[in-house]
Scaffold this motif. Structure first.
Motif, mmCIF file in Angstrom:
data_model
loop_
_atom_site.group_PDB
_atom_site.id
_atom_site.type_symbol
_atom_site.label_atom_id
_atom_site.label_comp_id
_atom_site.label_asym_id
_atom_site.label_seq_id
_atom_site.Cartn_x
_atom_site.Cartn_y
_atom_site.Cartn_z
ATOM 1 N N PHE A 173 8.135 -2.909 -11.159
ATOM 2 C CA PHE A 173 8.534 -1.527 -10.907
ATOM 3 C C PHE A 173 8.803 -1.430 -9.411
ATOM 4 O O PHE A 173 7.879 -1.341 -8.612
ATOM 5 C CB PHE A 173 7.423 -0.559 -11.328
ATOM 6 C CG PHE A 173 7.926 0.838 -11.611
ATOM 7 C CD1 PHE A 173 8.664 1.543 -10.678
ATOM 8 C CD2 PHE A 173 7.657 1.455 -12.837
ATOM 9 C CE1 PHE A 173 9.125 2.823 -10.942
ATOM 10 C CE2 PHE A 173 8.116 2.741 -13.111
ATOM 11 C CZ PHE A 173 8.851 3.416 -12.163
ATOM 12 N N PHE A 174 10.090 -1.510 -9.055
ATOM 13 C CA PHE A 174 10.480 -1.623 -7.651
ATOM 14 C C PHE A 174 11.011 -0.283 -7.166
ATOM 15 O O PHE A 174 12.009 0.223 -7.676
ATOM 16 C CB PHE A 174 11.558 -2.701 -7.520
ATOM 17 C CG PHE A 174 11.911 -3.072 -6.105
ATOM 18 C CD1 PHE A 174 11.150 -4.003 -5.410
ATOM 19 C CD2 PHE A 174 13.003 -2.506 -5.470
ATOM 20 C CE1 PHE A 174 11.480 -4.372 -4.100
ATOM 21 C CE2 PHE A 174 13.342 -2.859 -4.164
ATOM 22 C CZ PHE A 174 12.568 -3.804 -3.480
ATOM 23 N N PRO A 197 17.566 -2.726 -22.346
ATOM 24 C CA PRO A 197 18.187 -3.371 -21.186
ATOM 25 C C PRO A 197 17.185 -4.295 -20.499
ATOM 26 O O PRO A 197 15.975 -4.179 -20.728
ATOM 27 C CB PRO A 197 18.520 -2.192 -20.277
ATOM 28 C CG PRO A 197 17.483 -1.175 -20.606
ATOM 29 C CD PRO A 197 17.200 -1.328 -22.070
ATOM 30 N N GLU A 198 17.687 -5.201 -19.673
ATOM 31 C CA GLU A 198 16.771 -6.025 -18.879
ATOM 32 C C GLU A 198 16.278 -5.230 -17.681
ATOM 33 O O GLU A 198 15.157 -5.402 -17.231
ATOM 34 C CB GLU A 198 17.501 -7.268 -18.371
ATOM 35 C CG GLU A 198 17.946 -8.205 -19.466
ATOM 36 C CD GLU A 198 18.691 -9.395 -18.867
ATOM 37 O OE1 GLU A 198 18.183 -9.984 -17.893
ATOM 38 O OE2 GLU A 198 19.775 -9.712 -19.371
ATOM 39 N N ILE A 235 12.302 -2.343 -13.371
ATOM 40 C CA ILE A 235 12.788 -1.018 -13.017
ATOM 41 C C ILE A 235 13.055 -0.925 -11.525
ATOM 42 O O ILE A 235 12.237 -1.342 -10.714
ATOM 43 C CB ILE A 235 11.762 0.053 -13.420
ATOM 44 C CG1 ILE A 235 11.635 0.059 -14.939
ATOM 45 C CG2 ILE A 235 12.178 1.425 -12.914
ATOM 46 C CD1 ILE A 235 10.666 1.073 -15.436
ATOM 47 N N ILE A 236 14.209 -0.385 -11.205
ATOM 48 C CA ILE A 236 14.482 -0.036 -9.812
ATOM 49 C C ILE A 236 14.546 1.469 -9.753
ATOM 50 O O ILE A 236 15.341 2.098 -10.455
ATOM 51 C CB ILE A 236 15.791 -0.665 -9.329
ATOM 52 C CG1 ILE A 236 15.670 -2.188 -9.469
ATOM 53 C CG2 ILE A 236 16.060 -0.280 -7.880
ATOM 54 C CD1 ILE A 236 16.916 -2.904 -9.095
ATOM 55 N N PHE A 237 13.661 2.047 -8.976
ATOM 56 C CA PHE A 237 13.496 3.489 -8.968
ATOM 57 C C PHE A 237 13.726 3.984 -7.547
ATOM 58 O O PHE A 237 13.003 3.621 -6.623
ATOM 59 C CB PHE A 237 12.073 3.814 -9.448
ATOM 60 C CG PHE A 237 11.799 5.281 -9.653
ATOM 61 C CD1 PHE A 237 11.669 5.797 -10.940
ATOM 62 C CD2 PHE A 237 11.625 6.146 -8.580
ATOM 63 C CE1 PHE A 237 11.396 7.152 -11.149
ATOM 64 C CE2 PHE A 237 11.363 7.497 -8.779
ATOM 65 C CZ PHE A 237 11.239 7.991 -10.069
ATOM 66 N N LEU A 277 4.344 5.233 -8.418
ATOM 67 C CA LEU A 277 5.002 4.499 -9.492
ATOM 68 C C LEU A 277 5.166 3.012 -9.201
ATOM 69 O O LEU A 277 5.086 2.183 -10.098
ATOM 70 C CB LEU A 277 6.391 5.090 -9.747
ATOM 71 C CG LEU A 277 6.458 6.507 -10.305
ATOM 72 C CD1 LEU A 277 7.903 6.992 -10.315
ATOM 73 C CD2 LEU A 277 5.867 6.559 -11.698
ATOM 74 N N GLY A 278 5.388 2.655 -7.933
ATOM 75 C CA GLY A 278 5.890 1.328 -7.631
ATOM 76 C C GLY A 278 4.853 0.226 -7.551
ATOM 77 O O GLY A 278 3.690 0.467 -7.217
#
Ligand SMILES: Nc1ncnc2c1ncn2[C@@H]1O[C@H](COP(=O)(O)OP(=O)(O)O)[C@@H](O)[C@H]1O
Ligand SMILES: [Mg+2]
Lengths: 257, 254
Positions: B36-37, B154-155, B189-191, B202-203
């Motif tokens: 989670f980036f 999705p990936e 995830i890119i947030f 989150l990250g």
């Protein structure tokens, strides 16, 4: 929730007009030679249905509208969507559309009769011309109104050209397409009457012209009333079709989600 | 690395013949598998541009954006996007929105229906499947958008300030829910956000970006394990980290 929802039942102003008109006739303000009263017209209408095959004229006009309008809708929507998605096509077609659009159907009549002779064909042509431009222009605006984020969302969910067209571009354009089709259908109806006034042996336009030569003013007014009533019903019909096909339109700001 | 930015430069043409504007100037970072980036930075610094490049909506002017070592050339259902402005299709119901990606990948109707129902249940929307987006609140819309982006498995999911238009309470709840149902999925995830607290909460890691042209100011490992509880937001370590990142960004602003 709709902005243009009727706050008054549409029959109220119509009945009120008929009522005032009848009262004015009774009171002697209106000369029945120039404008028959609504009640007199009623019996004229019944008479026309019974003795002047009014029904046949109605169907003749409707058939011409249906055919010309369908051709205009099919070509107008396809070309409009195409022009809306393709910059080159748009720059190519738009100036042509702008040159032809201002020429009213009535100005095409001599050419239409020269090319297609008398009968149905020039009427199809005039109806097509009247309906095509509003449908084309609005469909193009519809395609242009597709929001960039919707396009991006579709492609990042794996859409190919086919799904993009059927599930994204067309539905996004539908509110505009319907705006164009409503205008187009109204113009069609006017165009068919125009065509029949000159180059035809049937239809409501012909019926008016025929009775004009007989100096039968009440029957001319019958023709006008029937034209108005059918135009009104066509518009309502289109609104019904739109409500069925564009159910999300009734929500406020639905185009900005 | 799952996703890599290598010396990526992106310019936009300025209006009326201005010099081109440099939005990204040789930026590099790597995102790990199932990570989670978070990317945090001031608005206008180029965060959406990073998301758009990763989605494949446009190409970098220089450098390389790659997934699993392969350069990205176009959008793909293996990288879905959740937008700040939801981008739900107003002409489709909640069901239709979640179903769309499945339809595109040719999954049979019966199977699609099952997947949509399962997802709708997870995001607590099974009662709203027949509603149109315009009938939903902001939080509900964003849950539909998240379900839609998960449906195609999705990936990578790219999230561009998804909660920025929500009010504080809804945002906190959505953050907690997001962590909750991401547990079950192993997506990377890119947030992107401009909200520091959100990024830390989150990250797994947080990339801190400076003002335009975006450049990496710091890459912070977030020292909290998952699952994370709401009260984490008030822990001293959390607050200290938040203050540090805030300091980095403020120094920039002055
Ligand atoms: N398509 C575009 N054309 C021109 N300029 C753009 C475009 N997209 C973004 N920009 C500009 O690039 C800068 C960074 O934009 P963006 O990536 O959206 O920032 P952020 O998401 O961090 O707020 C902004 O100044 C914006 O005005
Ligand atoms: Mg942005």
């Amino acid at each position: 929730m709709t902005k243009n929802k009727d706050v008054i039942n549409p029959w109220v102003p119509i009945l009120l007009l008929l009522f005032v008109w009848q009262v004015c006739s009774w009171a002697g303000f209106l000369n029945s030679q120039f404008l028959p009263s609504p009640l007199a017209l009623m019996s004229e209408i019944v008479d026309s249905f019974a003795n002047q095959h009014l029904l046949g004229d109605i169907f003749a006009s409707l058939k011409r509208v249906l055919i010309g309008f369908t051709i205009a809708a099919a070509t107008g929507v396809s070309l409009g969507i195409f022009a809306g998605t393709n910059q080159v096509a748009r720059s190519f077609i738009s100036p042509l559309a702008e040159i032809f659009r201002p020429i009213p159907p009535i100005a095409w009549i001599p050419i239409a009769i020269l090319w297609f002779g008398l009968g149905d064909k020039p009427a199809f042509f005039l109806v097509f011309l009247g309906a095509f431009f509003p449908i084309f222009t609005n469909s193009m605006l519809g395609a242009l109104s597709l929001e960039e984020t919707h396009r991006r969302a579709a492609y990042s969910l794996g859409a190919d050209k086919k799904h993009f067209l059927a599930d994204i571009l067309l539905p996004a354009s539908l509110p505009h397409i319907f705006a164009g089709m409503k205008i187009g259908l109204g113009v069609s109806w006017m165009a068919v009457i125009t065509a029949e006034l000159v180059g035809s042996q049937s239809g409501l336009g012909y019926m008016i012209q025929f009775n004009r030569f007989l100096l039968n003013t009440p029957k001319v007014v019958v023709g006008m009333v029937v034209i108005g009533a059918i135009g009104f019903l066509l518009n309502r019909l289109m609104a019904r079709v739109e409500a069925a096909l564009v159910p999300w339109k009734d929500f406020k700001g639905a185009n900005h989600i | 690395m799952k996703l890599e930015f290598e010396n990526v430069t992106k310019n936009f043409n300025g209006r009326n013949g201005d010099r081109p504007m440099v939005v990204l100037d040789g930026i590099s970072f790597g995102v790990r598998e199932s990570e989670f980036f978070c990317i945090v930075g001031p608005s206008g610094c180029g965060k959406s541009t990073i998301i758009n490049l990763a989605a494949g909506f446009f190409r970098p002017d220089q450098g390389r954006v790659a997934v699993n070592g392969k350069e990205i050339s176009s959008p793909s259902a293996s990288r879905t996007v959740v937008f700040q402005e939801y981008a739900l299709f107003p002409w489709k119901t909640v069901f239709g929105n979640i179903e769309f990606g499945l339809k595109c990948s040719g999954i049979p109707e019966e199977e699609r229906r099952q997947i949509v129902y399962d997802l709708a249940k997870k995001v607590d929307l099974e009662k709203f499947l027949n509603h149109y987006p315009a009938e939903l609140s902001g939080g509900m819309k964003q849950r539909v958008a998240i379900a839609r982006s998960l449906a195609v498995k999705p990936e990578i999911i790219l999230m561009d300030e998804p909660f920025a238009s929500l009010d504080q309470q809804t945002r906190d709840v959505m953050q907690e829910e997001l962590l909750g149902f991401m547990k079950e999925f192993s997506q990377t995830i890119i947030f992107v956000t401009h909200n520091i607290e959100e990024a830390i909460f989150l990250g797994d890691r947080v990339l801190v970006l400076g003002k335009r042209p975006a450049h990496a100011k710091a890459l912070v490992e977030v020292p909290f394990s998952k699952p994370r509880l709401p009260q984490l937001r008030n822990e001293p370590v959390f607050l200290a980290l938040r203050r540090d990142i805030g300091g980095l960004l403020r120094k920039e602003a002055s």
